[in-house]
Enzyme design. Structure first.
Site, PDB file in Angstrom:
ATOM      1  N   THR A 138      80.328  10.781  79.219  1.00 40.72           N
ATOM      2  CA  THR A 138      81.722  10.507  79.556  1.00 40.72           C
ATOM      3  C   THR A 138      81.806   9.633  80.798  1.00 40.72           C
ATOM      4  OG1 THR A 138      82.452  12.617  78.692  1.00 40.72           O
ATOM      5  CG2 THR A 138      83.843  11.628  80.397  1.00 40.72           C
ATOM      6  N   GLY A 141      80.641  19.825  77.717  1.00 43.64           N
ATOM      7  CA  GLY A 141      81.999  20.265  78.037  1.00 43.64           C
ATOM      8  C   GLY A 141      82.188  21.762  77.930  1.00 43.64           C
TER       9      GLY A 141
HETATM   10  N1  ASP Z   1      81.709  16.172  78.724  1.00 46.85           N
HETATM   11  C1  ASP Z   1      81.835  15.484  77.464  1.00 46.85           C
HETATM   12  C2  ASP Z   1      82.287  16.459  76.418  1.00 46.85           C
HETATM   13  O1  ASP Z   1      81.829  17.578  76.408  1.00 46.85           O
HETATM   14  C3  ASP Z   1      80.586  14.794  76.997  1.00 46.85           C
HETATM   15  C4  ASP Z   1      79.761  14.087  78.049  1.00 46.85           C
HETATM   16  O2  ASP Z   1      80.156  13.965  79.188  1.00 46.85           O
HETATM   17  O3  ASP Z   1      78.647  13.647  77.691  1.00 46.85           O
HETATM   18  O4  ASP Z   1      83.060  16.081  75.567  1.00 46.85           O
END
Ligand code: ASP
Length: 320
Positions: free
Chosen positions: A152, A206
């Site tokens: 992200t 997440g």
């Molecule tokens: N945090 C994001 C999610 O769980 C994914 C990521 O940061 O790689 O959707």
């Protein structure tokens, strides 16, 4: 003092553009939108915006969140399909009095009514990654985790007026269930900003980041007097330890933060985390983070070779 910090190397070109605006006395809210849009628009990043990898039904569902640290206005969208710039929609939603977080059909209806750009977000390259992963998954049972390179973009931005804002944009986990949403669009988990203190943002699994409301926790710790580096490390290490104690394992947890003085910090419980940052005192720079045995995180400037190799890998043909 002004500055902008972001998760991962992929944010570098974006923060260069946002930083340019900050240097010309631009607003943090505009600079962060410019910076995140640049990441969303780049087709070779597989985890944000155009080119983002799809869910298990081969549909790209995007999440984004935005917070203004002056007003505490928050906006977010979850599982939206086929809009070019989720961050802009989240930011627009933060200006509404209510109905600030919209999901799926409701988010798309709002975006259409407000004339945000519609775009087919599933690229041929993403389809190739999907076919490849599907084959691998059929061969071996795998648990839900952020698959390689699936990250992200989260940012915190401080302008000369002292305004701190935070934002995120993601396509979430590759091969997620339709409708699955992670931490990224949730205030306090994926991002948090308080102009009297600073801001923080997260990337990783997440499902686990949410269990510690980690971005809020970092800002809370900075409010208690910790530096951004101390706050990031404490938040990550405490959550990592709590998860391991209760559940044996902890998912990937990586964070960055900036306080109202423009000081910044980072922490991670994985190998390979990087971040991009620029402040009035330092040009846009990519740092590679190393977690030491005691949980302390150090970071060093990424070499030109590392940066070149990163781009080469991102742009290499997909071998199916
Ligand atoms: N945090 C994001 C999610 O769980 C994914 C990521 O940061 O790689 O959707």
């Amino acid at each position: 003092m002004h500055g902008i910090i972001a998760t991962w190397r992929m944010a570098k070109e974006g923060i260069e553009q946002g930083f340019e605006q900050l240097n010309q006395n631009g607003k943090a809210s505009d600079a962060i939108e410019t910076a995140i849009k640049a990441v969303e628009d780049f087709p070779y990043y597989k985890s944000v915006g155009y080119g983002g990898l799809p869910n298990e039904d081969q549909v790209v569902e995007l999440d984004a969140g935005y917070m203004d640290g002056d007003t505490f206005d928050v906006g977010a969208i979850c599982a939206i399909k086929d809009f070019a710039n989720p961050i802009s929609i989240a930011k627009k939603l933060s200006e509404e009095k209510v109905n600030n977080i919209l999901v799926s059909y409701g988010a798309e209806k709002y975006a259409r009514e407000h004339h945000f750009e519609e775009k087919e977000m599933l690229t041929d390259r993403a389809k190739a990654f999907y076919r490849k992963k599907k084959k691998e998954l059929e061969q071996q049972a795998q648990e839900l985790k952020p698959y390689d390179g699936h990250d992200t973009v989260g940012m915190v931005c401080l302008d000369e007026n002292g305004t701190v804002v935070a934002g995120t944009s993601t396509s979430g986990l590759f091969m997620k269930k339709p409708g699955r949403v992670g931490d990224s669009p949730f205030v306090g988990s994926g991002f948090y900003a308080d102009s009297e203190v600073g801001g923080a943002t997260a990337t990783g699994l997440g499902e686990d980041l949410m269990k510690g409301c980690i971005s809020y926790e970092i800002v809370r710790l900075m409010k208690e007097g910790l530096t951004p580096q101390e706050a990031c490390e404490k938040a990550v290490n405490d959550l990592d330890a709590s998860l391991k104690k209760r559940r044996t394992v902890a998912g990937d947890l990586s964070v960055v933060a900036m306080n109202k003085k423009g000081e910044f910090g980072c922490a991670t419980n994985i190998d390979g985390f990087s971040f991009s940052v620029a402040t009035s005192d330092a040009e846009p720079t990519v740092y590679l983070v190393t977690r030491q045995g005691d949980g302390h995180c150090t970071f060093e400037v990424a070499s030109k070779e590392w940066l070149d190799e990163y781009m080469r890998v991102r742009m290499a043909p997909v071998e199916e």
